[in-house]
Structure formats: structure tokens, C-alpha cells
Design a protein around this motif. Structure first.
Motif, PDB file in Angstrom:
ATOM      1  N   SER A 123       0.824  -1.217   0.000  1.00 24.96           N
ATOM      2  CA  SER A 123       0.000   0.000   0.000  1.00 24.96           C
ATOM      3  C   SER A 123       0.852   1.259   0.000  1.00 24.96           C
ATOM      4  O   SER A 123       2.058   1.215   0.275  1.00 24.96           O
ATOM      5  CB  SER A 123      -0.930   0.015   1.226  1.00 24.96           C
ATOM      6  N   THR A 133      -3.616 -13.980   4.270  1.00 26.29           N
ATOM      7  CA  THR A 133      -4.476 -13.923   3.075  1.00 26.29           C
ATOM      8  C   THR A 133      -4.419 -15.249   2.321  1.00 26.29           C
ATOM      9  O   THR A 133      -5.453 -15.784   1.889  1.00 26.29           O
ATOM     10  CB  THR A 133      -4.023 -12.760   2.148  1.00 26.29           C
ATOM     11  N   GLU A 185      -8.377 -10.783   0.551  1.00 28.52           N
ATOM     12  CA  GLU A 185      -7.807  -9.558   1.145  1.00 28.52           C
ATOM     13  C   GLU A 185      -8.925  -8.634   1.633  1.00 28.52           C
ATOM     14  O   GLU A 185      -8.875  -8.100   2.739  1.00 28.52           O
ATOM     15  CB  GLU A 185      -6.932  -8.851   0.093  1.00 28.52           C
ATOM     16  N   ASN A 186      -9.953  -8.466   0.783  1.00 28.60           N
ATOM     17  CA  ASN A 186     -11.069  -7.586   1.163  1.00 28.60           C
ATOM     18  C   ASN A 186     -11.822  -8.118   2.378  1.00 28.60           C
ATOM     19  O   ASN A 186     -12.175  -7.366   3.284  1.00 28.60           O
ATOM     20  CB  ASN A 186     -12.049  -7.422  -0.013  1.00 28.60           C
ATOM     21  N   LYS A 226     -10.653 -10.122   4.646  1.00 27.66           N
ATOM     22  CA  LYS A 226      -9.773 -10.034   5.816  1.00 27.66           C
ATOM     23  C   LYS A 226      -9.881  -8.637   6.446  1.00 27.66           C
ATOM     24  O   LYS A 226      -9.964  -8.489   7.666  1.00 27.66           O
ATOM     25  CB  LYS A 226      -8.320 -10.308   5.387  1.00 27.66           C
ATOM     26  N   ARG A 227      -9.918  -7.621   5.580  1.00 29.89           N
ATOM     27  CA  ARG A 227     -10.005  -6.242   6.080  1.00 29.89           C
ATOM     28  C   ARG A 227     -11.371  -5.958   6.706  1.00 29.89           C
ATOM     29  O   ARG A 227     -11.473  -5.274   7.717  1.00 29.89           O
ATOM     30  CB  ARG A 227      -9.752  -5.237   4.941  1.00 29.89           C
ATOM     31  N   SER A 228     -12.438  -6.475   6.059  1.00 25.93           N
ATOM     32  CA  SER A 228     -13.797  -6.143   6.529  1.00 25.93           C
ATOM     33  C   SER A 228     -14.268  -7.063   7.661  1.00 25.93           C
ATOM     34  O   SER A 228     -15.227  -6.754   8.368  1.00 25.93           O
ATOM     35  CB  SER A 228     -14.792  -6.234   5.372  1.00 25.93           C
ATOM     36  N   GLY A 262       0.114  -3.540   9.410  1.00 27.61           N
ATOM     37  CA  GLY A 262      -1.277  -3.898   9.144  1.00 27.61           C
ATOM     38  C   GLY A 262      -1.801  -5.080   9.941  1.00 27.61           C
ATOM     39  O   GLY A 262      -2.992  -5.142  10.275  1.00 27.61           O
ATOM     40  N   SER A 263      -0.929  -6.041  10.273  1.00 26.09           N
ATOM     41  CA  SER A 263      -1.398  -7.235  11.003  1.00 26.09           C
ATOM     42  C   SER A 263      -1.263  -7.097  12.512  1.00 26.09           C
ATOM     43  O   SER A 263      -1.663  -7.991  13.252  1.00 26.09           O
ATOM     44  CB  SER A 263      -0.618  -8.476  10.537  1.00 26.09           C
ATOM     45  N   GLU A 309      -6.789   1.672  11.439  1.00 26.84           N
ATOM     46  CA  GLU A 309      -5.614   1.541  10.555  1.00 26.84           C
ATOM     47  C   GLU A 309      -4.335   2.120  11.157  1.00 26.84           C
ATOM     48  O   GLU A 309      -3.258   1.990  10.566  1.00 26.84           O
ATOM     49  CB  GLU A 309      -5.899   2.251   9.222  1.00 26.84           C
ATOM     50  N   SER A 335      -0.643   0.890  10.910  1.00 26.64           N
ATOM     51  CA  SER A 335      -0.024   0.849   9.569  1.00 26.64           C
ATOM     52  C   SER A 335       0.720   2.133   9.241  1.00 26.64           C
ATOM     53  O   SER A 335       1.498   2.185   8.292  1.00 26.64           O
ATOM     54  CB  SER A 335      -1.098   0.635   8.491  1.00 26.64           C
TER      55      SER A 335
END
Length: 356
Positions: free
Chosen positions: A21, A230, A245-246, A248-250, A297-298, A339, A342
Motif C-alpha cells: 500500500s 491472506t 484480502e477484502n 480479511k479487512r472487513s 497492518g497485522s 488503521e 499501519s
């Protein structure tokens, strides 16, 4: 190119370009001098656009950088970017105190020749005086940094392609330390003499720095990161990489995700952190750390801090680089809070504005 360590008080964007990112942060100060988070934004990159710190898909990354600037709502054009530590050679040397800037430059160039395996014509070279030498009274410690010119020019070119003006090229690990320094000061006794292990869990790599009183005792990168989670989701549920990925984020995942996928990954990540600490203990005189800080991020994954503490016996927390800052009206608080870990490196880059 402006100096790798140039100082800047005009408005400045901190932009961190990682393998997964682009992250942007802009900081200001209020009338009382307190830091204010003016804006922050993240734009995902597809896998392979950035590989080992190299820009493989220039146009796509430049477009993502344009999007993140637009998303943030900033009008600032000056930007601080960073190179991965692997792209920069750094060396701390001692030189006699009292030299002029010009004398220092001549001395640094002659010293740099010994440490840099390329011709000086091929590198961007810079230095800063770090302070009085601890070992030789009257001398000063000078930090030299050098990178291949094309590495610097790639970052410059990206910024310019996105309509920005590159002012500073820093080193990612230095920027992360600058942002973490504020948080270390909030530890007991203002963090003085505390040994802090800072882990940034990226998509493909987890980087570790062990810090004590602004000195780096140990650094190490491990090929382990959030992209592995992921992949586990893809294998377990048959989603595409993008879907996984999406989701995992949501957090939109099946009921057995917690026990079947997430917990095994958290256990593996905690083991990797424990292993990295063991490498530190066996290669230095130290046998403990006072605190483990997690970023990336994790870092906020459910159960990670508790599992790390169980595995290592050391206190562990997820860090928010914006802790203690005022937050501007343009920032969406909930999204920022989710977030925040990150943004460690981009926050450190944005803080360069205030280094005098």
C-alpha cells in the motif's frame, strides 16, 4: 535532490510506499505546539507492483499515489519519502569537532570511499552530525548515508508523476524509529534505559529493531507477514486473492475463521517474534526486553499481543503513532483508529517537518 537529512518546517506530507500500500500522513501543530493529525489515507497496491523495495510498475504506483493524495484531501505538495534499509548504506563515524560544514563534507567523502562499494558518482551521499562522540572527547559522531542514484531518482520520479515535490528522502527504519520515539517516552521513567523491541508486521516482511535510548542495538528482517494470512484464507475457503484480502479487512469471514485460520496464524506470528528475540539475545549481551511494540497492518489481529506475551514473557502492545495528538476535522476517527498501526513509518516521515 534535497539532503537525505534536510530539515523542513513548511507543510510536508509523509508518504510510505510498501509492498502492499501507499500510506500518507500530514501533521501540523496547534497554537500550543501540540502535534495535530491533519490528514491520513491508505491506498492498496497490487502484489508485485513493488518488489524488494523496487518499483516494478511505475505508472500504476504513481496512479495509486495520486489517488491517495486526492483521498486525503490535502493541498500540500512537498513530500518526504523513504527508501528501504536494504537500499541504503549507513555508517556512523567519528570526526574531530569544530570542523566547518565544508571541511566535514570533504572528510565525509574521503571516508565514504572506504565503505561504499560503488563509485561516488553513482550514489546520492549525505550525512548529519549525530552529536558528541561517546568514545572520544572532542570528536563528533557523524552518520553517513548513501544510496544508488537510481533508487533515489525512482522515488523522486514517483512523487513528481503524482504532482508532488520531493523534499526529503529518508530511510524507512529511521522514520519508524522517529515515530516510535514519542511512544517510548510514554513508558515508565519516560522510557529512559528501556530496551524496546519494535516489530513492524508488513505484508511480506516483518522488520525488527531493538532500541535503547535512541540507539539501535539490533536489526533484523524476517520473510513473514500478513500476506500469509491472506493465502491461508484463500486455501481454506477458495476465495480469490482479492476477495480474501477484502474479507480479511472487513472481517466478513465464515464462523470457523477465528479458530481454523486466524488463531494458527497468530500462533505462527508470535513464534516468529519469539524467534527473532532469541536471535537478539544470542548475538548481544542482552537477555530480556522491557517492552515489545507491534506496528503494521497485522499488528491489531485479535489475540496477537496476548499470544506474544505468553510466548515471550514480555509486555506487548499495539502502537498508535497518533496517540496523544489532536485530530483534525478531515480525519475519520473510526477508520484512523483501525488503521493507525499501519501509519508508523509515514507518521515518522511527516514528523520530519518539525526537526530543527
Amino acid at each position: 535532490m534535497g539532503s537525505l537529512f534536510s530539515r523542513q518546517s513548511a507543510p510536508l506530507l509523509g508518504v510510505d510506499i510498501s509492498s502492499s500500500s501507499v500510506k500518507l500522513v500530514e501533521l501540523g501543530r496547534d497554537k500550543g505546539g501540540a502535534l495535530v493529525l491533519e490528514c491520513c489515507a491508505i491506498e492498496p497496491l497490487e502484489r508485485g507492483w513493488i518488489a524488494d523495495g523496487n518499483i516494478e510498475k511505475f505508472d500504476e504506483v504513481a496512479e495509486a499515489l495520486r489517488r491517495v493524495v486526492k483521498k486525503s484531501g490535502t493541498r500540500t505538495k512537498n513530500v518526504a519519502l523513504a527508501l528501504p534499509p536494504s537500499a541504503v548504506i549507513t555508517k556512523r563515524i567519528s570526526l574531530p569537532g569544530g570542523m566547518t560544514e565544508q571541511e566535514l563534507e570533504v572528510q565525509v567523502e574521503s571516508e565514504a570511499n572506504q565503505y561504499i562499494p560503488f563509485s561516488l558518482d553513482e550514489v546520492s551521499l549525505d550525512f548529519c552530525v549525530a552529536g558528541p562522540s561517546k568514545n572520544a572527547p572532542g570528536d563528533v559522531d557523524v552518520l553517513i548515508a548513501a544510496s544508488r542514484k537510481e533508487k533515489v531518482q525512482d522515488r523522486q520520479g514517483l512523487a513528481e508523476a503524482a504532482g508532488l515535490k520531493p523534499i526529503i528522502i529518508d530511510i524507512e527504519s529511521h522514520a519508524a524509529r522517529l515515530a516510535a520515539g514519542r511512544l517510548i517516552e510514554s513508558l515508565p521513567n519516560r522510557g529512559v534505559d528501556s530496551v524496546v523491541a519494535l516489530f513492524e508486521v508488513g505484508a511480506l516482511t516483518t522488520s525488527m529493531q531493538v532500541i535503547r535510548n535512541d540507539d539501535v542495538l539490533y536489526e533484523r528482517d524476517q520473510a513473514f507477514g500478513g500476506a500469509q494470512l491472506t493465502q491461508l484464507i484463500v486455501r481454506q475457503y477458495g476465495f480469490s486473492l482479492e476477495e480474501a484480502e477484502n474479507k480479511k479487512r472487513s472481517g466478513d469471514l465464515p464462523e470457523d475463521y477465528q479458530s481454523g485460520v486466524l488463531q494458527p496464524f497468530v500462533d505462527s506470528l508470535a513464534q516468529e517474534i519469539g524467534r527473532a528475540l532469541q536471535f537478539f539475545f544470542t548475538s548481544t549481551p542482552y537477555n530480556r526486553v522491557d517492552h515489545i511494540m507491534l506496528a503494521g497492518g497485522s499488528a491489531p489481529l485479535a489475540g496477537l499481543t496476548q499470544t506474544v506475551t505468553q510466548n515471550t514473557g514480555f509486555a506487548c502492545s499495539v502502537i498508535n503513532p497518533f496517540e496523544g495528538m489532536d485530530v483534525g476535522s478531515a480525519v475519520r476517527l473510526k477508520k484512523m483508529a483501525r488503521e493507525a498501526p499501519s501509519y508508523l513509518t509515514s507518521c515518522g516521515l511527516a514528523m520530519r517537518r518539525f526537526l530543527q
